[in-house]
Design a protein around this motif. Structure first.
Motif, PDB file in Angstrom:
ATOM      1  N   ARG A  35     -23.640 -29.271  -8.096  1.00 21.74           N
ATOM      2  CA  ARG A  35     -22.513 -29.728  -8.923  1.00 21.74           C
ATOM      3  C   ARG A  35     -21.452 -28.636  -9.016  1.00 21.74           C
ATOM      4  O   ARG A  35     -21.764 -27.466  -9.257  1.00 21.74           O
ATOM      5  N   HIS A  36     -20.172 -29.030  -8.853  1.00 18.83           N
ATOM      6  CA  HIS A  36     -19.080 -28.067  -8.938  1.00 18.83           C
ATOM      7  C   HIS A  36     -18.985 -27.534 -10.370  1.00 18.83           C
ATOM      8  O   HIS A  36     -19.169 -28.283 -11.337  1.00 18.83           O
ATOM      9  N   PRO A  37     -18.731 -26.243 -10.565  1.00 22.61           N
ATOM     10  CA  PRO A  37     -18.719 -25.659 -11.916  1.00 22.61           C
ATOM     11  C   PRO A  37     -17.769 -26.390 -12.867  1.00 22.61           C
ATOM     12  O   PRO A  37     -16.625 -26.688 -12.518  1.00 22.61           O
ATOM     13  N   ASP A  38     -18.265 -26.648 -14.060  1.00 25.74           N
ATOM     14  CA  ASP A  38     -17.495 -27.402 -15.046  1.00 25.74           C
ATOM     15  C   ASP A  38     -16.163 -26.727 -15.371  1.00 25.74           C
ATOM     16  O   ASP A  38     -15.138 -27.392 -15.543  1.00 25.74           O
ATOM     17  N   ARG A  39     -16.175 -25.407 -15.464  1.00 24.01           N
ATOM     18  CA  ARG A  39     -14.953 -24.689 -15.845  1.00 24.01           C
ATOM     19  C   ARG A  39     -13.855 -24.876 -14.796  1.00 24.01           C
ATOM     20  O   ARG A  39     -12.686 -25.106 -15.145  1.00 24.01           O
ATOM     21  N   LEU A  40     -14.212 -24.823 -13.520  1.00 31.57           N
ATOM     22  CA  LEU A  40     -13.224 -25.020 -12.466  1.00 31.57           C
ATOM     23  C   LEU A  40     -12.730 -26.461 -12.442  1.00 31.57           C
ATOM     24  O   LEU A  40     -11.536 -26.715 -12.229  1.00 31.57           O
ATOM     25  N   VAL A  41     -13.633 -27.396 -12.667  1.00 36.74           N
ATOM     26  CA  VAL A  41     -13.234 -28.803 -12.698  1.00 36.74           C
ATOM     27  C   VAL A  41     -12.281 -29.055 -13.867  1.00 36.74           C
ATOM     28  O   VAL A  41     -11.285 -29.769 -13.733  1.00 36.74           O
ATOM     29  N   PHE A  42     -12.582 -28.446 -15.019  1.00 33.55           N
ATOM     30  CA  PHE A  42     -11.691 -28.609 -16.175  1.00 33.55           C
ATOM     31  C   PHE A  42     -10.299 -28.060 -15.869  1.00 33.55           C
ATOM     32  O   PHE A  42      -9.288 -28.638 -16.264  1.00 33.55           O
ATOM     33  N   GLN A  43     -10.239 -26.949 -15.139  1.00 28.37           N
ATOM     34  CA  GLN A  43      -8.939 -26.404 -14.740  1.00 28.37           C
ATOM     35  C   GLN A  43      -8.214 -27.374 -13.810  1.00 28.37           C
ATOM     36  O   GLN A  43      -6.984 -27.491 -13.863  1.00 28.37           O
ATOM     37  N   GLY A  44      -8.949 -28.077 -12.958  1.00 29.75           N
ATOM     38  CA  GLY A  44      -8.334 -29.090 -12.112  1.00 29.75           C
ATOM     39  C   GLY A  44      -7.757 -30.232 -12.922  1.00 29.75           C
ATOM     40  O   GLY A  44      -6.662 -30.734 -12.638  1.00 29.75           O
ATOM     41  N   ILE A  45      -8.462 -30.642 -13.979  1.00 29.61           N
ATOM     42  CA  ILE A  45      -7.962 -31.690 -14.868  1.00 29.61           C
ATOM     43  C   ILE A  45      -6.680 -31.218 -15.564  1.00 29.61           C
ATOM     44  O   ILE A  45      -5.699 -31.963 -15.678  1.00 29.61           O
ATOM     45  N   GLN A  60      -7.098 -28.106  -3.127  1.00 29.43           N
ATOM     46  CA  GLN A  60      -8.480 -27.623  -3.161  1.00 29.43           C
ATOM     47  C   GLN A  60      -8.575 -26.112  -2.962  1.00 29.43           C
ATOM     48  O   GLN A  60      -9.574 -25.495  -3.332  1.00 29.43           O
ATOM     49  N   GLU A  61      -7.522 -25.508  -2.388  1.00 34.74           N
ATOM     50  CA  GLU A  61      -7.569 -24.061  -2.177  1.00 34.74           C
ATOM     51  C   GLU A  61      -7.575 -23.283  -3.493  1.00 34.74           C
ATOM     52  O   GLU A  61      -7.870 -22.085  -3.519  1.00 34.74           O
ATOM     53  N   LEU A  62      -7.255 -23.950  -4.602  1.00 39.97           N
ATOM     54  CA  LEU A  62      -7.291 -23.287  -5.909  1.00 39.97           C
ATOM     55  C   LEU A  62      -8.699 -23.293  -6.512  1.00 39.97           C
ATOM     56  O   LEU A  62      -8.908 -22.737  -7.588  1.00 39.97           O
ATOM     57  N   GLY A  63      -9.636 -23.964  -5.837  1.00 40.91           N
ATOM     58  CA  GLY A  63     -11.031 -23.911  -6.264  1.00 40.91           C
ATOM     59  C   GLY A  63     -11.450 -24.961  -7.263  1.00 40.91           C
ATOM     60  O   GLY A  63     -12.565 -24.900  -7.801  1.00 40.91           O
ATOM     61  N   SER A  66     -12.512 -31.364  -5.307  1.00 41.09           N
ATOM     62  CA  SER A  66     -11.667 -32.467  -4.861  1.00 41.09           C
ATOM     63  C   SER A  66     -11.082 -33.220  -6.044  1.00 41.09           C
ATOM     64  O   SER A  66     -11.593 -33.149  -7.170  1.00 41.09           O
ATOM     65  N   GLY A  67     -10.013 -33.964  -5.779  1.00 41.06           N
ATOM     66  CA  GLY A  67      -9.419 -34.779  -6.822  1.00 41.06           C
ATOM     67  C   GLY A  67     -10.388 -35.810  -7.357  1.00 41.06           C
ATOM     68  O   GLY A  67     -10.424 -36.088  -8.561  1.00 41.06           O
ATOM     69  N   MET A  68     -11.215 -36.385  -6.480  1.00 43.26           N
ATOM     70  CA  MET A  68     -12.188 -37.380  -6.929  1.00 43.26           C
ATOM     71  C   MET A  68     -13.246 -36.742  -7.824  1.00 43.26           C
ATOM     72  O   MET A  68     -13.683 -37.343  -8.805  1.00 43.26           O
ATOM     73  N   THR A  69     -13.656 -35.506  -7.489  1.00 40.87           N
ATOM     74  CA  THR A  69     -14.617 -34.802  -8.343  1.00 40.87           C
ATOM     75  C   THR A  69     -14.047 -34.610  -9.744  1.00 40.87           C
ATOM     76  O   THR A  69     -14.724 -34.863 -10.747  1.00 40.87           O
ATOM     77  N   CYS A  70     -12.791 -34.172  -9.813  1.00 44.33           N
ATOM     78  CA  CYS A  70     -12.157 -33.936 -11.117  1.00 44.33           C
ATOM     79  C   CYS A  70     -11.985 -35.248 -11.879  1.00 44.33           C
ATOM     80  O   CYS A  70     -12.197 -35.304 -13.100  1.00 44.33           O
ATOM     81  N   TRP A  71     -11.604 -36.317 -11.165  1.00 50.06           N
ATOM     82  CA  TRP A  71     -11.421 -37.610 -11.842  1.00 50.06           C
ATOM     83  C   TRP A  71     -12.741 -38.120 -12.399  1.00 50.06           C
ATOM     84  O   TRP A  71     -12.804 -38.608 -13.526  1.00 50.06           O
TER      85      TRP A  71
END
Length: 270
Positions: A35-45, A60-63, A66-71
């Motif tokens: 699972r992609h780290p929650d903190r990075l996903v939250f930053q994507g949101i 995605q280069e910002l870590g 993917s957009g689908m993962t964040c959604w």
């Protein structure tokens, strides 16, 4: 020293958010992809909230992942009730440092753009365009207490009581949580005796401008804070135009925007 980007989450903010995020344990057998780290996903949101970018264009280069993962993570956390709890925690922190002022509240409901979906409707004041409305209630200083989403065809006055009821119980001090302001301020769009009585029934004094009277009621000197709060809220580009078909996802962004404004006020108070 480089200035932090608005979507970057520092340790202090993450310490508030992390306990609210559901913990998903990997299966011992057939664990699948990590699972992609929650903190990075939250930053994507947050990146999507701030920039308004489409999910599929999330860099995605910002870590962030993917957009689908964040959604999917946004939908997962929305279903778990993370955003209202985050907003409530920050309101309690603001009250604990004597920043929150319940002596009066102000309400307003402008009309942002929209693409479509649930909780939309043809606006009677905007050439019949389909749209949604954000309704907002703030404390005396402009801190968002609650926000709601309706169709553009809903009259502002119908949301006066729901907004007051949407204010969560705010802790932060000894004794009972505070939920109701002493007074609620509104412009002429909220002028209706039926709703004045309903507000009184909640133990709140309605202070609303009357239709047909000259301007200069004096309320503007106190209720401008809600207009400023809307300006701050719609600084988040994802909230200027509703791209989400699902109303719960747009409401998640709306509540998250309110929580971030509370976080800024909390940091400024320290």
């Amino acid at each position: 020293m480089a200035r932090a980007k608005p979507w970057e989450v520092d340790d202090e903010l993450w310490a508030v958010i992390e306990p609210l995020v559901p913990k998903i344990e990997r299966r011992a057998q057939h664990p699948g992809r990590k699972r992609h780290p929650d903190r990075l996903v939250f930053q994507g949101i947050l990146f999507v909230l701030h920039t308004g970018i489409a999910w599929e264009h999330l860099p995605q280069e910002l870590g962030f992942g993917s957009g689908m993962t964040c959604w999917r993570r946004l939908a997962e956390w929305t279903e778990a009730g993370v955003w209202p709890r985050l907003h409530g925690v920050l309101l309690a922190k603001l009250r604990s440092v004597n920043v929150l002022d319940f002596s009066r509240a102000a309400v307003d409901g402008p009309h942002p753009g929209v693409k479509g979906g649930i909780k939309t409707g043809r606006s009677p004041v905007d050439r019949g365009k389909t749209g949604s409305k954000h309704h907002l209630i703030t404390d005396a200083t402009g801190i968002p207490l609650a926000a709601t989403l309706t169709g553009g065809n809903r009259n502002d006055v119908t949301q006066l009581v729901p907004l007051l009821q949407a204010v969560p119980p705010v802790r932060g001090k000894r004794g009972r949580p505070r939920r109701r302001p002493d007074v609620v301020l509104g412009d002429r769009g909220y002028d209706h005796d039926k709703y004045r009585r309903l507000v009184w029934d909640l133990g709140v004094k309605p202070q609303i401008a009357r239709r047909g009277t000259e301007h200069g009621s004096g309320l503007g000197a106190q209720r401008w804070v809600v207009e400023r709060a809307f300006a701050h809220l719609h600084w988040f580009r994802r909230l200027r135009i509703r791209w989400e078909i699902r109303d719960d996802i747009h409401e998640a962004f709306l509540t998250l925007g309110c929580a971030l404004i509370c976080w800024r006020r909390l940091r400024a108070a320290r």
